[in-house]
Design an enzyme around this catalytic site. Sequence first.
Site, mmCIF file in Angstrom:
data_model
loop_
_atom_site.group_PDB
_atom_site.id
_atom_site.type_symbol
_atom_site.label_atom_id
_atom_site.label_comp_id
_atom_site.label_asym_id
_atom_site.label_seq_id
_atom_site.Cartn_x
_atom_site.Cartn_y
_atom_site.Cartn_z
ATOM 1 N N HIS A 67 9.057 7.193 -7.881
ATOM 2 C CA HIS A 67 7.654 7.627 -7.951
ATOM 3 C C HIS A 67 7.309 8.159 -9.349
ATOM 4 C CE1 HIS A 67 4.195 9.120 -5.165
ATOM 5 N NE2 HIS A 67 3.723 8.817 -6.366
ATOM 6 N N GLU A 112 9.463 9.239 1.390
ATOM 7 C CA GLU A 112 10.123 9.708 0.155
ATOM 8 C C GLU A 112 10.652 11.130 0.328
ATOM 9 O OE1 GLU A 112 7.396 9.462 -3.166
ATOM 10 O OE2 GLU A 112 6.961 7.375 -2.717
ATOM 11 N N ARG A 152 1.341 3.288 -2.264
ATOM 12 C CA ARG A 152 2.051 4.204 -1.377
ATOM 13 C C ARG A 152 3.000 3.375 -0.519
ATOM 14 N NH1 ARG A 152 0.763 7.768 -4.299
ATOM 15 N NH2 ARG A 152 -0.436 9.647 -3.804
#
Length: 317
Positions: free
Chosen positions: A282, A264, A235
């Site tokens: 991602h 994000e 993360r």
Amino acid sequence: MPKQRILVTRKLPDEVEKRLIDTFATNLQGGDFPDNSERLIQQSHDVDGILCSPCDQIGADLIEKLPERIRIISTFSVGYEHIDIKAAMARGITVTNTPGVLTDATADIALLLILGATRRAFEGERLIRENKWQGWNPTQLMGTGLQGKRLGILGMGRIGQAVANRAKAFGMEVHYHNRRPVEFDATYHETAESLLSNSDVLSLHCPLTPETKGFLSKERIELLPQGAVVINTARGGVIEDEALIEALKSKRLFAAGLDVFEGEPNLHAGYRALDNTFLLPHLGSATIETRNAMGFMAIDNLESFFKGESPPNVVKP
Ligand SMILES: NC(=O)c1ccc[n+]([C@@H]2O[C@H](COP(=O)([O-])OP(=O)(O)OC[C@H]3O[C@@H](n4cnc5c(N)ncnc54)[C@H](O)[C@@H]3O)[C@@H](O)[C@H]2O)c1
Ligand SMILES: O=C(O)[C@H](O)CO
């Protein structure tokens, strides 16, 4: 008996949506749900459960406003830092996730980032795309090889171990730090600091928790060997962006390969400005097979809950 109604916050793969429609009454989204908690609350007034994704922020404030009849939140992800688990438990809401089925896909992306960052593949791709390549030459875009290099893994769980196995096949020496040692043929470091000092390539595979937030700070980056490479498929919040960007800019670090970012999709602009960053949006679990498997697992969790059983993947704080 009427079917339970599920609010689905994002467009899901077709096969997953088909099974959802066969099993439940569904509030499906035609497109992606905007990040707007007010809308999520409005849409949930007539539902019994929510099938959410890792980019829906389901904090204590939102959980407090959810209708009483909602008893389960099934997230389409293994990570669950976007849900306030304690607040959900306090309201009697069960939270489930999708561990395991995305391990290989995510480990593959970590390897892609390791190879791309050490071999400067992304710079080469840009050179061709921008029509600047003038032919083979002996010193062009020299990267660094993996054979005999030390891969440091922070978080030796499912994905960390899958990355370690792949890295061994490339001739890397595996080191790791975990909350406790695991059964795995690799060098265990009691402290994260010792791991960092012994990592030519550092790959992050821990969850984002209050303990790991901002883990890769300026002080810790200084422990990495000169020219080390940082890989993150965990993360974004595990890294202090300013510190990493500074170390990449000064060439203290050779490169970084990043699949995840704080805030994000609005990542720190500094990453885009550098040549030695390999950036992916991602994509860790983004294969058709994996996304279908995640969806089916999220549905299995809902189905068993509504049958009165304990779902197979209940998240515990
Ligand atoms: N990029 C992607 O698309 C993608 C896909 C899947 C998972 N992920 C991320 O990867 C993470 C790991 O997934 P997993 O299935 O391997 O989880 P896992 O639970 O199997 O492994 C996590 C490991 O981290 C360790 N850990 C936790 N806190 C730690 C700490 N403070 N210091 C050291 N080790 C610590 C745990 O003991 C565990 O061994 C997820 O939480 C998620 O955030 C990202
Ligand atoms: O936690 C997860 O599952 C990923 O971030 C998305 O697959």
